[in-house]
Write an enzyme that holds these catalytic residues in place. Structure first.
Site, PDB file in Angstrom:
ATOM      1  N   SER A 195       0.749  -1.132   0.462  1.00  0.00           N
ATOM      2  CA  SER A 195       0.288  -0.326   0.014  1.00  0.00           C
ATOM      3  C   SER A 195       0.885   1.157   0.255  1.00  0.00           C
ATOM      4  O   SER A 195       0.766   2.369  -0.333  1.00  0.00           O
ATOM      5  CB  SER A 195      -0.569   0.599   1.682  1.00  0.00           C
ATOM      6  OG  SER A 195      -0.221  -0.447   2.572  1.00  0.00           O
ATOM      7  N   CYS A 215       2.635  -7.029   1.639  1.00  0.00           N
ATOM      8  CA  CYS A 215       1.999  -6.096   2.897  1.00  0.00           C
ATOM      9  C   CYS A 215       0.719  -7.997   3.196  1.00  0.00           C
ATOM     10  O   CYS A 215       0.451  -8.290   1.968  1.00  0.00           O
ATOM     11  CB  CYS A 215       1.253  -5.881   1.777  1.00  0.00           C
ATOM     12  SG  CYS A 215      -0.692  -4.645   2.551  1.00  0.00           S
ATOM     13  N   THR A 255      -1.706  -7.459   4.927  1.00  0.00           N
ATOM     14  CA  THR A 255      -3.510  -6.822   4.491  1.00  0.00           C
ATOM     15  C   THR A 255      -3.462  -7.304   2.932  1.00  0.00           C
ATOM     16  O   THR A 255      -4.534  -7.737   2.660  1.00  0.00           O
ATOM     17  CB  THR A 255      -3.375  -5.545   4.098  1.00  0.00           C
ATOM     18  OG1 THR A 255      -3.422  -4.808   6.030  1.00  0.00           O
ATOM     19  CG2 THR A 255      -5.354  -4.989   4.814  1.00  0.00           C
ATOM     20  N   CYS A 292       2.869  -6.295  10.235  1.00  0.00           N
ATOM     21  CA  CYS A 292       2.544  -5.484   9.126  1.00  0.00           C
ATOM     22  C   CYS A 292       3.444  -5.136   8.957  1.00  0.00           C
ATOM     23  O   CYS A 292       4.701  -5.185   9.332  1.00  0.00           O
ATOM     24  CB  CYS A 292       1.540  -4.093   9.656  1.00  0.00           C
ATOM     25  SG  CYS A 292       1.552  -2.731   8.488  1.00  0.00           S
ATOM     26  N   THR A 293       3.911  -5.101   6.995  1.00  0.00           N
ATOM     27  CA  THR A 293       5.019  -4.717   6.858  1.00  0.00           C
ATOM     28  C   THR A 293       5.826  -3.629   6.700  1.00  0.00           C
ATOM     29  O   THR A 293       7.756  -3.312   6.831  1.00  0.00           O
ATOM     30  CB  THR A 293       5.470  -4.595   4.868  1.00  0.00           C
ATOM     31  OG1 THR A 293       4.395  -4.130   4.506  1.00  0.00           O
ATOM     32  CG2 THR A 293       5.449  -6.493   4.517  1.00  0.00           C
ATOM     33  N   HIS A 294       5.468  -2.235   7.162  1.00  0.00           N
ATOM     34  CA  HIS A 294       5.137  -1.245   7.568  1.00  0.00           C
ATOM     35  C   HIS A 294       6.313  -1.080   9.069  1.00  0.00           C
ATOM     36  O   HIS A 294       7.553  -0.475   9.347  1.00  0.00           O
ATOM     37  CB  HIS A 294       4.395   0.138   7.794  1.00  0.00           C
ATOM     38  CG  HIS A 294       4.002   0.296   6.737  1.00  0.00           C
ATOM     39  ND1 HIS A 294       2.977  -0.210   5.890  1.00  0.00           N
ATOM     40  CD2 HIS A 294       3.886   1.734   5.950  1.00  0.00           C
ATOM     41  CE1 HIS A 294       3.251   0.832   4.432  1.00  0.00           C
ATOM     42  NE2 HIS A 294       3.526   1.577   4.623  1.00  0.00           N
TER      43      HIS A 294
HETATM   44  N1  DGL Z   1       2.204  -2.800   5.118  1.00  0.00           N
HETATM   45  C1  DGL Z   1       0.581  -3.522   5.225  1.00  0.00           C
HETATM   46  C2  DGL Z   1       0.905  -4.327   5.937  1.00  0.00           C
HETATM   47  O1  DGL Z   1       1.469  -5.433   5.756  1.00  0.00           O
HETATM   48  C3  DGL Z   1      -0.902  -2.322   5.391  1.00  0.00           C
HETATM   49  C4  DGL Z   1      -0.608  -0.836   5.417  1.00  0.00           C
HETATM   50  C5  DGL Z   1      -1.394  -0.463   5.196  1.00  0.00           C
HETATM   51  O2  DGL Z   1      -2.114   0.648   4.435  1.00  0.00           O
HETATM   52  O3  DGL Z   1      -2.989  -0.126   6.509  1.00  0.00           O
HETATM   53  O4  DGL Z   1      -0.507  -5.128   6.112  1.00  0.00           O
END
Ligand code: DGL
Length: 257
Positions: free
Chosen positions: A8, A70, A72, A182-184
């Site tokens: 994302s 990601c 999600t 979550c990858t962030h």
């Molecule tokens: N980086 C994403 C993940 O691994 C999603 C972050 C987002 O867009 O809410 O779930």
């Protein structure tokens, strides 16, 4: 041909950094859907549409395989993407299983941090109920970290204050492992380390995902042919997004152990 890596926003750089380290003989195209970030706080159908639009756009960029970097997007669309496209698609999910196996015998708990959408989905609920026999898993959504990452604010007082506030609801000494689902979130691993109880391990899915990618490329006879070049694309303002992407990639590379 390239390996596509999509997210994302900038979070997928935590997977890209690992891919560049482990598979330097590949070329990559990274797509950040910055016009639609965050996915994790939006309705499922809308996110599904964004993902398909993103993949359609990436198809023009000579891809031989796609990594959905990601959690999600994987839980919302990986199965359907695999039915639609004929190139290998590698997804990711929170590393709940290894965390549970590690902690169930030590009477410690596992904290899974992910987006609200990942945690709400059946895929996650089924994953937890399949492995969490002793009910040691707790889940926490941290949307504020996605927002800070998209602003390039990986360090500093804001992230720390936010995380302290969110984790203050929990008895931190009870946790043996925090799963960054979550990858962030791995962009903030230093902040997590500071806020979590000393000795809590932090795990994410980047290494496992890239190992899986490597084995799929080998199996399909698709390995190699590149030299670690990265093409960046985004659905938002490319110039601004590129700056955040470069800073995030540098941060992710510096944090790989
Ligand atoms: N980086 C994403 C993940 O691994 C999603 C972050 C987002 O867009 O809410 O779930």
């Amino acid at each position: 041909m390239r390996i596509g890596v999509m997210d994302s926003g900038v979070g997928g750089v935590t997977v890209l950094a690992e891919a560049l380290r482990r598979l330097p003989g590949e070329d990559y195209v990274y797509f950040a859907d910055t016009r639609n970030v965050p996915y994790g706080e939006k309705p499922k159908d809308e996110v599904r549409r964004f993902i398909f639009e993103g993949v359609e756009r990436m198809l023009e960029l000579d891809m031989k395989a796609l990594v959905i970097a990601c959690n999600t997007a994987t839980s919302i669309a990986a199965a359907e993407l695999r039915k639609t496209y004929d190139f290998p698609i590698i997804g990711m999910e929170p590393a709940v299983k290894p965390a549970v196996l590690k902690n169930e015998t030590h009477e410690k708990r596992v904290l899974v941090c992910a987006t609200s959408l990942t945690l709400k989905e059946t895929k996650y609920k089924e994953l937890v109920s399949a492995v969490d026999r002793k009910h040691i898993v707790d889940s926490l959504a941290l949307p504020g970290l996605v927002e800070l990452a998209e602003r390039g604010m990986f360090e500093g007082s804001e992230a720390e204050a936010y995380l302290r506030q969110e984790l203050s609801k929990l008895e931190l000494a009870n946790y043996g492992t925090a799963v960054l689902g979550c990858t962030h979130f791995p962009l903030f691993s230093q902040v997590f380390r500071k806020v979590l109880s000393p000795g809590t391990d932090i795990i994410d899915g980047a290494e496992g995902t890239v190992k899986h990618l490597a084995s799929v490329l080998d199996r399909e006879g698709l390995s190699g042919g590149g030299s670690g070049r990265v093409l960046f694309e985004s659905s938002g303002c490319r110039e601004t997004d590129l700056l955040v992407f470069q800073a995030a990639l540098e941060q992710a590379r510096s944090l790989i152990l």
